[in-house]
Design a protein around this motif. Structure first.
Motif, mmCIF file in Angstrom:
data_model
loop_
_atom_site.group_PDB
_atom_site.id
_atom_site.type_symbol
_atom_site.label_atom_id
_atom_site.label_comp_id
_atom_site.label_asym_id
_atom_site.label_seq_id
_atom_site.Cartn_x
_atom_site.Cartn_y
_atom_site.Cartn_z
ATOM 1 N N MET A 58 0.828 -1.206 0.000
ATOM 2 C CA MET A 58 0.000 0.000 0.000
ATOM 3 C C MET A 58 0.861 1.255 0.000
ATOM 4 O O MET A 58 0.470 2.287 -0.541
ATOM 5 C CB MET A 58 -0.877 0.030 1.261
ATOM 6 C CG MET A 58 -1.919 -1.039 1.352
ATOM 7 S SD MET A 58 -2.681 -1.075 3.001
ATOM 8 C CE MET A 58 -3.270 0.617 3.177
ATOM 9 N N ASN A 59 2.016 1.178 0.664
ATOM 10 C CA ASN A 59 2.894 2.331 0.864
ATOM 11 C C ASN A 59 4.340 1.928 0.641
ATOM 12 O O ASN A 59 4.683 0.745 0.745
ATOM 13 C CB ASN A 59 2.748 2.862 2.302
ATOM 14 C CG ASN A 59 1.371 3.411 2.585
ATOM 15 O OD1 ASN A 59 0.983 4.438 2.055
ATOM 16 N ND2 ASN A 59 0.617 2.727 3.436
ATOM 17 N N SER A 73 -1.409 -2.674 7.334
ATOM 18 C CA SER A 73 -1.460 -4.116 7.562
ATOM 19 C C SER A 73 -0.537 -4.888 6.630
ATOM 20 O O SER A 73 0.016 -5.932 7.024
ATOM 21 C CB SER A 73 -2.895 -4.612 7.368
ATOM 22 O OG SER A 73 -3.794 -3.941 8.211
ATOM 23 N N VAL A 74 -0.363 -4.423 5.401
ATOM 24 C CA VAL A 74 0.409 -5.193 4.423
ATOM 25 C C VAL A 74 1.870 -5.286 4.848
ATOM 26 O O VAL A 74 2.482 -6.364 4.791
ATOM 27 C CB VAL A 74 0.277 -4.579 3.015
ATOM 28 C CG1 VAL A 74 1.004 -5.442 1.992
ATOM 29 C CG2 VAL A 74 -1.188 -4.422 2.623
ATOM 30 N N ARG A 75 2.444 -4.178 5.289
ATOM 31 C CA ARG A 75 3.844 -4.218 5.729
ATOM 32 C C ARG A 75 4.013 -5.093 6.974
ATOM 33 O O ARG A 75 5.002 -5.812 7.110
ATOM 34 C CB ARG A 75 4.359 -2.807 5.986
ATOM 35 C CG ARG A 75 4.745 -2.065 4.716
ATOM 36 C CD ARG A 75 5.247 -0.671 4.993
ATOM 37 N NE ARG A 75 4.163 0.233 5.374
ATOM 38 C CZ ARG A 75 4.347 1.478 5.790
ATOM 39 N NH1 ARG A 75 5.575 1.959 5.918
ATOM 40 N NH2 ARG A 75 3.317 2.243 6.089
ATOM 41 N N LEU A 94 -9.358 -4.640 3.153
ATOM 42 C CA LEU A 94 -8.938 -3.992 4.394
ATOM 43 C C LEU A 94 -9.918 -2.936 4.881
ATOM 44 O O LEU A 94 -9.967 -2.637 6.077
ATOM 45 C CB LEU A 94 -7.555 -3.349 4.214
ATOM 46 C CG LEU A 94 -6.404 -4.312 3.912
ATOM 47 C CD1 LEU A 94 -5.119 -3.528 3.679
ATOM 48 C CD2 LEU A 94 -6.216 -5.306 5.050
ATOM 49 N N ASP A 95 -10.685 -2.359 3.972
ATOM 50 C CA ASP A 95 -11.644 -1.308 4.317
ATOM 51 C C ASP A 95 -12.812 -1.351 3.339
ATOM 52 O O ASP A 95 -12.734 -2.012 2.296
ATOM 53 C CB ASP A 95 -10.985 0.082 4.278
ATOM 54 C CG ASP A 95 -10.044 0.317 5.452
ATOM 55 O OD1 ASP A 95 -10.513 0.254 6.601
ATOM 56 O OD2 ASP A 95 -8.840 0.546 5.222
ATOM 57 N N ASP A 96 -13.861 -0.624 3.678
ATOM 58 C CA ASP A 96 -15.049 -0.587 2.826
ATOM 59 C C ASP A 96 -14.836 0.427 1.707
ATOM 60 O O ASP A 96 -15.305 1.564 1.769
ATOM 61 C CB ASP A 96 -16.270 -0.227 3.673
ATOM 62 C CG ASP A 96 -17.571 -0.477 2.929
ATOM 63 O OD1 ASP A 96 -17.514 -0.818 1.738
ATOM 64 O OD2 ASP A 96 -18.644 -0.343 3.554
ATOM 65 N N SER A 97 -14.120 -0.002 0.682
ATOM 66 C CA SER A 97 -13.696 0.907 -0.383
ATOM 67 C C SER A 97 -14.850 1.697 -0.995
ATOM 68 O O SER A 97 -14.754 2.905 -1.213
ATOM 69 C CB SER A 97 -12.968 0.117 -1.478
ATOM 70 O OG SER A 97 -11.842 -0.538 -0.965
ATOM 71 N N PHE A 98 -15.958 1.018 -1.286
ATOM 72 C CA PHE A 98 -17.047 1.678 -2.001
ATOM 73 C C PHE A 98 -17.769 2.727 -1.148
ATOM 74 O O PHE A 98 -18.520 3.545 -1.673
ATOM 75 C CB PHE A 98 -18.063 0.646 -2.492
ATOM 76 C CG PHE A 98 -17.518 -0.330 -3.491
ATOM 77 C CD1 PHE A 98 -16.253 -0.173 -4.047
ATOM 78 C CD2 PHE A 98 -18.274 -1.423 -3.894
ATOM 79 C CE1 PHE A 98 -15.751 -1.082 -4.963
ATOM 80 C CE2 PHE A 98 -17.782 -2.337 -4.820
ATOM 81 C CZ PHE A 98 -16.512 -2.168 -5.344
#
Length: 401
Positions: free
Chosen positions: A12-13, A23-25, A141-145
Motif C-alpha cells: 500500500m505504501n 497491515s500489508v507491511r 482492508l476497508d469498505d472501499s465503495f
C-alpha cells in the motif's frame, strides 16, 4: 500437498514510509518462514514530481533488504493512470518481474509462489493480469465503495469496481478484516469471503520501562491520547466536545492529517482549544514511548458505513499497552468488551473518568496477555490455513498462536 516458497506482497505504501502504518507491511514482516517479497506501489506522476530522485532512478527494478524482507521498487512508477499509461507500465513491469521470479524459483515459480494484494492496490489490476499468478489472495482492508474519497469521485470509484470485479472473480481466496466487510462483499460478488482480522506486534507496545519524551514534558497530566490518521471516520465533533467537557485534561493527537478528507473548519476549531496538542506523525518505533505518557487511549469514530465496517489497527496497539481504552460503539470492539470502555458521545468524558479511576494491575496483565493471540504471526498462520483449505497448498509458519 504443495508448498509455497515465497509470498509476494503488493504494498500500500513505500516500505520506509513513516507517516502511517499499514497491515500489508506488518504481514510481510511477520511472514518469516518463507521468502517475503514486498513490491512498493507506483507513486504516480504527482508523487514522482515531488521527488526528483525517485523520478530519475525509477527506470529499472531495484531491490533492498529490510530485516529479512526483500523490498522491490518497480520501474515506471511515475506513469499516470490517464490515457492508459499505467496499464502499459504495469504490463511492462509485470513481464520483468516474471523474469525475476523465474530466476529465483525457476520456470515453475507459479507453483511455489503466493501473490497477496489488498483492496487499496486498485490501480494494479493490469500488473496482476499480466503476472498471472496461480495462487492469489485478495485482502479487503476497508469498505472501499463507502469511503467518501472514493464514492464521490466517479473515476476512482469506477477503477475500484473494475479492480474488485477482477479480484473477486480470479483470486484463490478472498479475506476481509471484519464480518461487516465479509458480508457486504460476499453478497455483492457471490463468493465466500473469509475473515482474518488485523493484528499487532505485541512486544513493541508492551514496554514496561517508562521512557521520557521531551515533547511530552510540558503537557500536563492526565493525558488523553489518540494515535492514527485523521480522516473522514474520526469524530472531530466528539473530540471538540471532549476538550470542552474536560478542560483539566490534555488531549494529545498523534497522526497524519489528510487534507480534504474531513471538515477543515472542525479541524481548526479542535486545534484552537487550549488543552489540545497536535504532535503530528511519529515513527512507529517511537509510538510506544508516547503512549506510556497517556492516562487513557481514545478511539473516537463516526457512525458512517466505512467506519463501522473497519477493524482499526490502533485498537490492537492500544490494548497491547495495557492502558485503558475508550471507544465509540464500533463492531470491531465486540471481541474486547471486557477491556474496552464503549461509550456514546454524551457519556464519552464520563467513561474516560471511570476508566482512569478503575485501573487495576491484574486487569492490565490480563489485557496484555490476551493480545498475544492477535499477533501478526498468528494472522500469518490463519492465512496459511485458508490457503491450505482453498488451494491444497500452504507455507511453513511459526508455531505462535
Amino acid at each position: 500437498m504443495g508448498e509455497i516458497r515465497a509470498v509476494v506482497f503488493l504494498g500500500m505504501n513505500p516500505w520506509d514510509y513513516s507517516e502511517i502504518n499499514d497491515s500489508v507491511r506488518f504481514l510481510a514482516a511477520a511472514c518469516t518462514k518463507v521468502d517475503s517479497l514486498y513490491i512498493e506501489p507506483p507513486r504516480g506522476l504527482r508523487g514522482a514530481l515531488n521527488n526528483p530522485a525517485y523520478l530519475l532512478s525509477n527506470i529499472r527494478w531495484r531491490k533492498t533488504d529490510r530485516n529479512g524482507v526483500t523490498v522491490y521498487m518497480p520501474p515506471l512508477g511515475f506513469a499516470p493512470v490517464f490515457f492508459g499509461l499505467r496499464k502499459y507500465a504495469d504490463n511492462y513491469t509485470a513481464a520483468k518481474f516474471d523474469r525475476i521470479l523465474e530466476e529465483l524459483y525457476g520456470r515453475s515459480w507459479r507453483e511455489q509462489t503466493l501473490v497477496y494484494i489488498s483492496s487499496w492496490s486498485y490501480t494494479q489490476t493490469h500488473f496482476i493480469k499480466r503476472l498471472k499468478p496461480k495462487y492469489l489472495i485478495f485482502h479487503i482492508l476497508d469498505d472501499s465503495f463507502a469511503f467518501p474519497e472514493i464514492k464521490n469521485n466517479p473515476r476512482v470509484l469506477a477503477g475500484n469496481k473494475s479492480f474488485y470485479q477482477y479480484m473477486m472473480a480470479n483470486s484463490s481466496a478472498v479475506i476481509a478484516v471484519s464480518p461487516e466487510l465479509a458480508g457486504k462483499y460476499s453478497a455483492l460478488y457471490h463468493r465466500d469471503v473469509h475473515i482474518i482480522k488485523n493484528g499487532v506486534n505485541v512486544e513493541h507496545f508492551r514496554r514496561n520501562e517508562f521512557t521520557p519524551v521531551p515533547e511530552m514534558a510540558g503537557i500536563h497530566q492526565p493525558v488523553l491520547m489518540y494515535t492514527g490518521s485523521f480522516n473522514s471516520w474520526v469524530d472531530l465533533k466528539l473530540l471538540i466536545k471532549l476538550a470542552d467537557d474536560r478542560p483539566g485534561y490534555s488531549l494529545v493527537l498523534i497522526g497524519h492529517y489528510y487534507e480534504g478528507s474531513t471538515d477543515a473548519n472542525l479541524w481548526q476549531v479542535l486545534l484552537s482549544k487550549a488543552n489540545v496538542y497536535w504532535l503530528q506523525s511519529k515513527p512507529y518505533a517511537t509510538l510506544p514511548a508516547y503512549m506510556q505518557h497517556a492516562a487513557a487511549l481514545l478511539l473516537p469514530r463516526t457512525k458512517d458505513e466505512h467506519s463501522l465496517a473497519s477493524d482499526p489497527l490502533k485498537l490492537y496497539e492500544y490494548l497491547s499497552t495495557g492502558k485503558p481504552v475508550i471507544s465509540t460503539a464500533l463492531p470491531a470492539v465486540g471481541d474486547f468488551r471486557e477491556y474496552v470502555y464503549v461509550s456514546d458521545r454524551e457519556d464519552f468524558a464520563a467513561s474516560i473518568d471511570r476508566a482512569i479511576k478503575e485501573q487495576d494491575p491484574a486487569r492490565v496483565r490480563r489485557q496484555v496477555a490476551m493480545m498475544e493471540k492477535h499477533s501478526w504471526r498468528a494472522r500469518v498462520n490463519e492465512l496459511a490455513g485458508i490457503l491450505l483449505a482453498n488451494c491444497g497448498t500452504t507455507f511453513v509458519t511459526t508455531q505462535e498462536s
